[in-house]
Design a protein around this motif. Structure first.
Motif, PDB file in Angstrom:
ATOM      1  N   PHE A 177     -12.219  32.777  30.865  1.00 28.46           N
ATOM      2  CA  PHE A 177     -11.239  32.589  31.935  1.00 28.46           C
ATOM      3  C   PHE A 177     -11.929  32.211  33.248  1.00 28.46           C
ATOM      4  CE2 PHE A 177      -8.435  35.625  29.429  1.00 28.46           C
ATOM      5  CZ  PHE A 177      -7.571  34.625  29.010  1.00 28.46           C
ATOM      6  N   LEU A 178     -13.082  32.844  33.496  1.00 27.71           N
ATOM      7  CA  LEU A 178     -13.836  32.547  34.706  1.00 27.71           C
ATOM      8  C   LEU A 178     -14.313  31.098  34.700  1.00 27.71           C
ATOM      9  CD1 LEU A 178     -15.075  33.563  37.339  1.00 27.71           C
ATOM     10  CD2 LEU A 178     -17.040  34.403  36.031  1.00 27.71           C
ATOM     11  N   PHE A 225     -15.398  46.209  25.382  1.00 27.69           N
ATOM     12  CA  PHE A 225     -16.189  45.783  26.536  1.00 27.69           C
ATOM     13  C   PHE A 225     -16.941  44.503  26.180  1.00 27.69           C
ATOM     14  CE2 PHE A 225     -15.609  50.081  28.222  1.00 27.69           C
ATOM     15  CZ  PHE A 225     -15.601  49.861  29.585  1.00 27.69           C
ATOM     16  N   PHE A 226     -17.439  44.444  24.944  1.00 25.18           N
ATOM     17  CA  PHE A 226     -18.160  43.266  24.474  1.00 25.18           C
ATOM     18  C   PHE A 226     -17.226  42.058  24.373  1.00 25.18           C
ATOM     19  CE2 PHE A 226     -19.152  40.872  20.481  1.00 25.18           C
ATOM     20  CZ  PHE A 226     -20.203  40.114  20.986  1.00 25.18           C
ATOM     21  N   THR A 227     -16.102  42.220  23.670  1.00 26.05           N
ATOM     22  CA  THR A 227     -15.207  41.083  23.461  1.00 26.05           C
ATOM     23  C   THR A 227     -14.520  40.656  24.752  1.00 26.05           C
ATOM     24  OG1 THR A 227     -13.366  42.544  22.830  1.00 26.05           O
ATOM     25  CG2 THR A 227     -14.788  41.750  21.059  1.00 26.05           C
ATOM     26  N   SER A 228     -14.105  41.638  25.567  1.00 25.67           N
ATOM     27  CA  SER A 228     -13.391  41.282  26.799  1.00 25.67           C
ATOM     28  C   SER A 228     -14.315  40.592  27.789  1.00 25.67           C
ATOM     29  CB  SER A 228     -12.759  42.523  27.438  1.00 25.67           C
ATOM     30  OG  SER A 228     -13.750  43.453  27.831  1.00 25.67           O
ATOM     31  N   GLY A 229     -15.620  40.932  27.750  1.00 25.48           N
ATOM     32  CA  GLY A 229     -16.574  40.246  28.622  1.00 25.48           C
ATOM     33  C   GLY A 229     -16.634  38.765  28.307  1.00 25.48           C
ATOM     34  N   ILE A 230     -16.635  38.440  27.005  1.00 22.92           N
ATOM     35  CA  ILE A 230     -16.622  37.033  26.596  1.00 22.92           C
ATOM     36  C   ILE A 230     -15.308  36.381  27.017  1.00 22.92           C
ATOM     37  CG2 ILE A 230     -16.737  35.446  24.628  1.00 22.92           C
ATOM     38  CD1 ILE A 230     -18.412  37.554  23.181  1.00 22.92           C
ATOM     39  N   ASN A 279      -8.928  29.022  28.135  1.00 22.05           N
ATOM     40  CA  ASN A 279      -7.837  29.998  28.181  1.00 22.05           C
ATOM     41  C   ASN A 279      -7.554  30.580  26.804  1.00 22.05           C
ATOM     42  OD1 ASN A 279      -7.515  29.651  30.924  1.00 22.05           O
ATOM     43  ND2 ASN A 279      -5.811  28.221  30.759  1.00 22.05           N
ATOM     44  N   TRP A 280      -7.585  29.709  25.780  1.00 21.41           N
ATOM     45  CA  TRP A 280      -7.357  30.217  24.422  1.00 21.41           C
ATOM     46  C   TRP A 280      -8.520  31.088  23.963  1.00 21.41           C
ATOM     47  CZ3 TRP A 280     -10.057  28.958  19.788  1.00 21.41           C
ATOM     48  CH2 TRP A 280      -9.541  29.588  18.660  1.00 21.41           C
ATOM     49  N   SER A 281      -9.748  30.609  24.155  1.00 26.12           N
ATOM     50  CA  SER A 281     -10.918  31.408  23.769  1.00 26.12           C
ATOM     51  C   SER A 281     -10.925  32.739  24.512  1.00 26.12           C
ATOM     52  CB  SER A 281     -12.210  30.641  24.067  1.00 26.12           C
ATOM     53  OG  SER A 281     -12.311  29.483  23.281  1.00 26.12           O
ATOM     54  N   GLY A 282     -10.577  32.695  25.795  1.00 28.31           N
ATOM     55  CA  GLY A 282     -10.510  33.932  26.562  1.00 28.31           C
ATOM     56  C   GLY A 282      -9.498  34.905  25.991  1.00 28.31           C
ATOM     57  N   SER A 283      -8.353  34.382  25.546  1.00 34.46           N
ATOM     58  CA  SER A 283      -7.319  35.241  24.959  1.00 34.46           C
ATOM     59  C   SER A 283      -7.792  35.863  23.655  1.00 34.46           C
ATOM     60  CB  SER A 283      -6.046  34.422  24.714  1.00 34.46           C
ATOM     61  OG  SER A 283      -5.534  33.908  25.921  1.00 34.46           O
ATOM     62  N   VAL A 284      -8.494  35.060  22.844  1.00 37.15           N
ATOM     63  CA  VAL A 284      -9.025  35.577  21.572  1.00 37.15           C
ATOM     64  C   VAL A 284      -9.955  36.761  21.822  1.00 37.15           C
ATOM     65  CG1 VAL A 284     -10.558  35.049  19.630  1.00 37.15           C
ATOM     66  CG2 VAL A 284      -8.784  33.417  20.288  1.00 37.15           C
ATOM     67  N   TRP A 285     -10.742  36.675  22.886  1.00 35.11           N
ATOM     68  CA  TRP A 285     -11.737  37.714  23.146  1.00 35.11           C
ATOM     69  C   TRP A 285     -11.196  38.885  23.965  1.00 35.11           C
ATOM     70  CZ3 TRP A 285     -15.977  37.829  20.383  1.00 35.11           C
ATOM     71  CH2 TRP A 285     -16.511  36.651  19.873  1.00 35.11           C
ATOM     72  N   ILE A 286     -10.038  38.698  24.635  1.00 35.89           N
ATOM     73  CA  ILE A 286      -9.560  39.790  25.493  1.00 35.89           C
ATOM     74  C   ILE A 286      -8.426  40.597  24.840  1.00 35.89           C
ATOM     75  CG2 ILE A 286      -7.675  38.736  26.865  1.00 35.89           C
ATOM     76  CD1 ILE A 286      -9.346  39.749  29.352  1.00 35.89           C
ATOM     77  N   THR A 287      -7.708  39.994  23.879  1.00 37.54           N
ATOM     78  CA  THR A 287      -6.657  40.752  23.181  1.00 37.54           C
ATOM     79  C   THR A 287      -7.197  41.950  22.397  1.00 37.54           C
ATOM     80  OG1 THR A 287      -6.767  39.108  21.391  1.00 37.54           O
ATOM     81  CG2 THR A 287      -4.977  38.876  23.001  1.00 37.54           C
ATOM     82  N   PRO A 288      -8.483  41.981  22.000  1.00 37.82           N
ATOM     83  CA  PRO A 288      -8.991  43.184  21.338  1.00 37.82           C
ATOM     84  C   PRO A 288      -8.846  44.473  22.127  1.00 37.82           C
ATOM     85  CG  PRO A 288     -10.478  41.374  20.879  1.00 37.82           C
ATOM     86  CD  PRO A 288      -9.464  40.867  21.876  1.00 37.82           C
ATOM     87  N   ILE A 308      -3.571  36.706  18.871  1.00 40.31           N
ATOM     88  CA  ILE A 308      -2.983  38.043  18.693  1.00 40.31           C
ATOM     89  C   ILE A 308      -3.595  38.722  17.473  1.00 40.31           C
ATOM     90  CG2 ILE A 308      -0.853  39.288  18.149  1.00 40.31           C
ATOM     91  CD1 ILE A 308       0.644  37.103  19.772  1.00 40.31           C
ATOM     92  N   GLY A 309      -3.729  37.971  16.375  1.00 40.15           N
ATOM     93  CA  GLY A 309      -4.333  38.538  15.168  1.00 40.15           C
ATOM     94  C   GLY A 309      -5.765  38.967  15.406  1.00 40.15           C
ATOM     95  N   ALA A 310      -6.514  38.135  16.128  1.00 41.80           N
ATOM     96  CA  ALA A 310      -7.910  38.471  16.435  1.00 41.80           C
ATOM     97  C   ALA A 310      -8.005  39.739  17.278  1.00 41.80           C
ATOM     98  CB  ALA A 310      -8.582  37.309  17.162  1.00 41.80           C
ATOM     99  N   GLY A 311      -6.961  40.000  18.066  1.00 41.55           N
ATOM    100  CA  GLY A 311      -6.961  41.200  18.898  1.00 41.55           C
ATOM    101  C   GLY A 311      -7.060  42.480  18.101  1.00 41.55           C
ATOM    102  N   GLY A 312      -6.523  42.473  16.890  1.00 41.00           N
ATOM    103  CA  GLY A 312      -6.591  43.672  16.055  1.00 41.00           C
ATOM    104  C   GLY A 312      -7.743  43.679  15.076  1.00 41.00           C
ATOM    105  N   THR A 313      -8.244  42.498  14.703  1.00 43.39           N
ATOM    106  CA  THR A 313      -9.333  42.453  13.723  1.00 43.39           C
ATOM    107  C   THR A 313     -10.702  42.604  14.383  1.00 43.39           C
ATOM    108  OG1 THR A 313      -9.432  40.016  13.809  1.00 43.39           O
ATOM    109  CG2 THR A 313      -7.980  41.007  12.169  1.00 43.39           C
ATOM    110  N   LYS A 314     -10.905  41.910  15.481  1.00 46.25           N
ATOM    111  CA  LYS A 314     -12.247  41.825  16.061  1.00 46.25           C
ATOM    112  C   LYS A 314     -12.814  43.175  16.486  1.00 46.25           C
ATOM    113  CE  LYS A 314     -14.088  38.372  17.124  1.00 46.25           C
ATOM    114  NZ  LYS A 314     -15.241  38.706  16.276  1.00 46.25           N
ATOM    115  N   PRO A 315     -12.081  44.047  17.198  1.00 47.41           N
ATOM    116  CA  PRO A 315     -12.724  45.292  17.636  1.00 47.41           C
ATOM    117  C   PRO A 315     -12.844  46.326  16.529  1.00 47.41           C
ATOM    118  CG  PRO A 315     -10.441  45.321  18.299  1.00 47.41           C
ATOM    119  CD  PRO A 315     -10.686  43.962  17.669  1.00 47.41           C
ATOM    120  N   ASN A 316     -12.129  46.121  15.414  1.00 51.04           N
ATOM    121  CA  ASN A 316     -12.056  47.161  14.396  1.00 51.04           C
ATOM    122  C   ASN A 316     -12.908  46.902  13.160  1.00 51.04           C
ATOM    123  OD1 ASN A 316     -10.085  49.040  15.597  1.00 51.04           O
ATOM    124  ND2 ASN A 316      -8.718  47.290  15.519  1.00 51.04           N
TER     125      ASN A 316
END
Length: 584
Positions: free
Chosen positions: A498-499, A488-493, A72-81, A150-158
């Motif tokens: 979550f899956l 699309f890349f980060t949210s897939g992970i 759940n945490w890893s999923g959040s890190v990858w989907i907040t982007p 939350i922080g990863a949500g702004g750093t990872k896609p940018n």
């Protein structure tokens, strides 16, 4: 602009002034960025690779709960982007979104280091009996984790797209350099992950969790300092549309309104601006493709009774691109679920095996993840320096093989890896029966290096999958939505994590009904993890078939290659459809 030495893609400096191509961007700018990526990956994998052990040994959670919480945490890190990319593309731009988010990330790392260091924030143990974590302790620990998310949500896609922005697509030499950018960008990411899985995991288990988290926190601060030193030579893309995602809503709505209209036989009769419009605006024109044709009705010229002009072909094609990418995204979810095993069940599986190396040293189970990274570090240079030039001579494709071919190879390798994981677990269960092992803490007389092939193969697969997906979604996104496209890349992970969490929970509940043994129990020596791996093998194989179908339907983007007063070239990324969507 080229004669004055400025970049041809309209990039500017932080103050909005045109920048000189010779003094800005390219690899000299990216050198300031890759350090952050290495330290950020070190921080993330320093947490993720051993979090399941921390939750079970320090917070005393059971196996299923710990696996679920890690996912759940890893999923959040990858989907907040998704949110971070939207804010960057619509409001703040990549640089400022990254700046704010990186500070939140560091704050979360500082809080987490505090949570694992102070005795008052950890459960107490007396005479071998440990208390459960209090509500306050759990709340502070998970608040720290999700602050990082939350922080990863702004750093990872940018940060990766900001790095790609340092290369001018209209300059042939820089466009060629950009082909290697994503390979070497991920190489720096792998270096950070390697140190985390080799060094930090050992430090956490032998020298203290506080020190194991403090090191990447300090490293992250240092990398941000280096990042800002490069500010004078960074290139920034100008936002040319206030709300880039608006077309995703406008095009389908207009197409539905025009659903009764007849499409013209010739696509050139659909509404489109004159080429001069794109020259003046600096935007790229995207050319017609014969897929998702129901959306073409949004560009029918005589269908609008409200007086508003119809959508342009470029707007329609941008929406088609997103739909096409969504189709590919759906078939990446199962591979992301397989990847989630590395930091969860593979680690717990490793704790049951013989981990001794010599007479006194024990290998941390999570450290085996370093072989994933090592195989990546070896494979990336080989791919970039040998495989790509060899295939380029064979196919004439600048990338050697197409993006979807790269993904297909990675998915095949991943299926082989999970097949090996299944076979090894069958072997482990056989050894357990032979030696009549039943206790949860009994060590199975089978060396942990039996798990090595599955780790190595997943690392090799990731060179094709992870890098290929990141490049695919950046390359195929509409021009104004490239930060959002890479999500699309980060949210897939993220969705894959979550899956996996859902699958683990459901499998545990269904198989553990009544007097039956759960496939995934607290005691891995007395359950059927082999059945679960067999299940993953079946769905991975079916998903590979789905990928072949989805890629056969995909049509690559066709857009303006050069925009100037003298000529307008077309970058034709294949209009034809071949069996694997593998147009060259």
């Amino acid at each position: 602009m080229e004669t004055k030495g400025y970049t041809q893609d309209g990039t500017v400096d932080l103050r909005g002034r045109p920048v000189l191509a010779s003094k800005t961007g390219r690899w000299k700018a990216c050198a300031f960025l890759v350090g952050y990526e290495a330290f950020e990956r070190m921080a993330f994998y320093g947490i993720a690779s051993n979090l399941v052990n921390y939750l079970t040994t320090q917070l005393h959670e059971d196996t299923v709960a710990s696996v679920r919480n890690v996912n759940n945490w890893s999923g959040s890190v990858w989907i907040t982007p998704i949110l971070g990319a939207y804010i960057a593309d619509t409001y703040l731009g990549r640089f400022w979104t990254f700046t704010v988010s990186s500070l939140i990330y560091v704050m979360g790392m500082t809080m987490l280091t505090t949570a694992v260091s102070l005795k008052s924030l950890k459960p107490t143990c007396r005479d071998g009996v440990c208390n459960k974590a209090s509500t306050l302790q759990i709340a502070f620990f998970y608040t720290s984790l999700y602050t990082i998310a939350i922080g990863a949500g702004g750093t990872k896609p940018n940060i990766s797209t900001f790095g790609a922005d340092q290369f001018d697509d209209f300059n042939p030499h820089e466009k060629e350099l950009k082909v290697s950018f994503f390979n070497w960008w991920m190489f720096s990411s792998f270096l950070g992950a390697l140190f985390a899985t080799l060094g930090l995991v050992y430090i956490q288990e032998n020298l203290g969790w506080g020190l194991g988290y403090m090191i990447p926190t300090v490293g992250l601060l240092f990398s941000l300092f280096v990042f800002y030193l490069g500010t004078p030579i960074y290139r920034h893309k100008v936002r040319k549309t206030k709300s880039p995602a608006r077309d995703l809503i406008q095009v389908p709505i207009t197409a539905i309104k025009n659903r009764r209209l007849q499409l013209p036989d010739n696509p050139s009769e659909l509404h489109e601006h004159e080429p001069q419009h794109y020259i003046n605006s600096g935007k790229r024109q995207v050319y017609y493709t014969p897929i998702f044709r129901f959306l073409d009705k949004a560009a029918v010229k005589d269908g609008n009774s409200s007086g508003r002009p119809p959508c342009t072909v470029t707007q329609v094609e941008g929406t088609k691109l997103v739909l096409g990418m969504l189709l590919i995204w759906l078939v990446t979810l199962i591979p992301s679920t397989i990847w989630a095993q590395i930091n969860t069940l593979f680690v717990k599986q490793g704790t049951t095996l013989d981990r001794s190396l010599g007479s006194s040293f024990q290998i941390p189970a999570a450290s085996l993840g370093s072989f994933v990274t090592l195989s990546m570090l070896i494979s990336v240079p080989m791919y970039d320096r040998y495989f790509v030039p060899f295939m380029r001579r064979k196919t004439g494709n600048p990338r050697g093989i197409t993006l979807l071919q790269r993904l297909g190879i990675g998915f095949v390798i991943q299926v082989i890896a999970i097949a090996i994981a299944y076979a090894v677990e069958v072997r482990r269960m056989h050894v357990i029966r032979v030696h009549q092992i039943v206790g949860p803490k009994q060590i199975v007389p089978m060396n942990i290096f039996w798990l090595l092939p599955q780790y190595v193969l997943l690392g090799v697969a990731d060179v094709f999958n992870a890098i290929g997906l990141l490049e695919f979604f950046y390359d195929q996104s509409p021009e104004e939505m490239q930060s959002l496209g890479t999500t699309f890349f980060t949210s897939g992970i993220g969705v894959g994590n979550f899956l996996n969490s859902l699958l683990v929970t459901m499998v545990d509940k269904i198989t553990g009904r009544g007097e039956n043994k759960s496939w995934i129990g607290d005691n891995l020596n007395d359950c059927h993890l082999d059945y679960y791996y067999g299940f993953l093998l079946v769905i991975s194989t079916l998903n590979l078939g789905a990928f072949l179908w989805a890629s056969s339907k995909y049509v690559y983007k066709r857009e303006t290659k050069e925009v100037n007063e003298d000529c307008i070239g077309i970058e034709n990324k294949a209009l034809e459809i071949s069996p694997l969507g593998l147009q060259v």
